[in-house]
Write a protein that holds these residues in place. Structure first.
Motif: not given
Length: 275
Positions: A163-185
């Motif tokens: 579940v999104l933390p509170d406050p909601v992290p900006k892009p690049g600020g949360w590991d679960y965004y998983a930008e390196e894989s591109g699979q989490h949307v």
């Protein structure tokens, strides 16, 4: 994307980011439920060049963890003799673990090679007492449509997503965004998960962290208590799995695989005695 894929609310710009180290993306946030989405993910063919990201080094450990949690919940809800499905089950690891514990789990994932549960597949429209979908929700651009058939096949849909933390992290600020894989949307707020449950015509009982059960009808008090405390569910499931393994399906499953191989070899004109 015209609106939030969970509650159908309006979406507003939340931040800019980059996935796969070269695709520039916009993160949108729902004005109603607060969930965060990546709209129109046209990079997914590249992201899924491997069905399971090479970055996912914790997959096996998480499968063991969720096997324990699932065992505890199945036993608590009185479903031990039921039929179960692991939806989008990857390599078939969870299905194999659960069958080894004596539970009649089946596997479904047309997008990934089934390595560990071959011969124990089932369709999503078959009726099951419980369906698991672990670390699936964050991969879905349209969760309600993707899960509609699954939700119709069961009264218990057990899922995991952070579940999104509170406050909601900006892009690049949360590991679960998983930008390196591109699979989490898609990234879920609690309100977003409840909205998804409503669209699936199911209630939601959740730890508020990672483990969430969509269900129809009442839950036993023990089941509810385990859902609210993931650590307790893990510990109880670990103990119950020791009992379950005494009734495990490993030997019987091997015999079934041998029988299938012999039938296939006879059909090919080979000698089945070598199996």
């Amino acid at each position: 994307m015209s609106g939030c894929p969970l509650c159908l609310g309006s979406l507003s710009w939340f931040g800019d980011g980059m996935v796969l180290d070269h695709v520039h993306v916009q993160y949108l946030r729902c004005d109603n439920c607060g969930s965060v989405v990546l709209p129109d993910p046209d990079w997914l063919d590249e992201a899924y060049s491997h069905a399971i990201s090479p970055l996912d080094v914790g997959l096996l450990e998480r499968c063991v963890q969720m096997a324990n949690v699932t065992t505890a919940l199945v036993f608590a809800q009185g479903l031990r003799r039921g039929k179960f499905l692991d939806f989008a089950g990857g390599y078939g690891t969870l299905t194999r673990l659960m069958r080894d514990r004596g539970l009649d789990f089946r596997h479904n994932d047309p997008l990934c090679e089934n390595l560990f549960a071959q011969g124990f597949e089932a369709g999503v429209t078959e009726r099951h007492d419980l369906v698991t979908a672990f670390e699936v929700l964050e991969h879905l651009a349209d969760p309600a449509s993707t899960l509609a058939a699954v939700a119709q096949s069961t009264d218990h849909l057990l899922v995991t997503t952070q579940v999104l933390p509170d406050p909601v992290p900006k892009p690049g600020g949360w590991d679960y965004y998983a930008e390196e894989s591109g699979q989490h949307v898609t990234f879920y707020s609690m309100a977003g998960l409840r909205a998804l449950g409503e669209r699936l015509d199911m209630q939601l009982t959740t730890s508020g962290r990672t483990t969430h059960l969509f269900h129809r009808g009442p839950l036993r008090a023990a089941t509810r208590a385990l859902l609210l405390d993931e650590r307790l569910a893990y510990a109880v499931g670990a103990m119950e799995s020791e009992v379950g393994r005494r009734r495990g399906r490993t030997i019987a499953d091997r015999a079934a695989v041998v029988a299938r191989l012999r039938v296939a070899r006879r059909a090919d004109g080979d000698n089945p005695a070598a199996v």
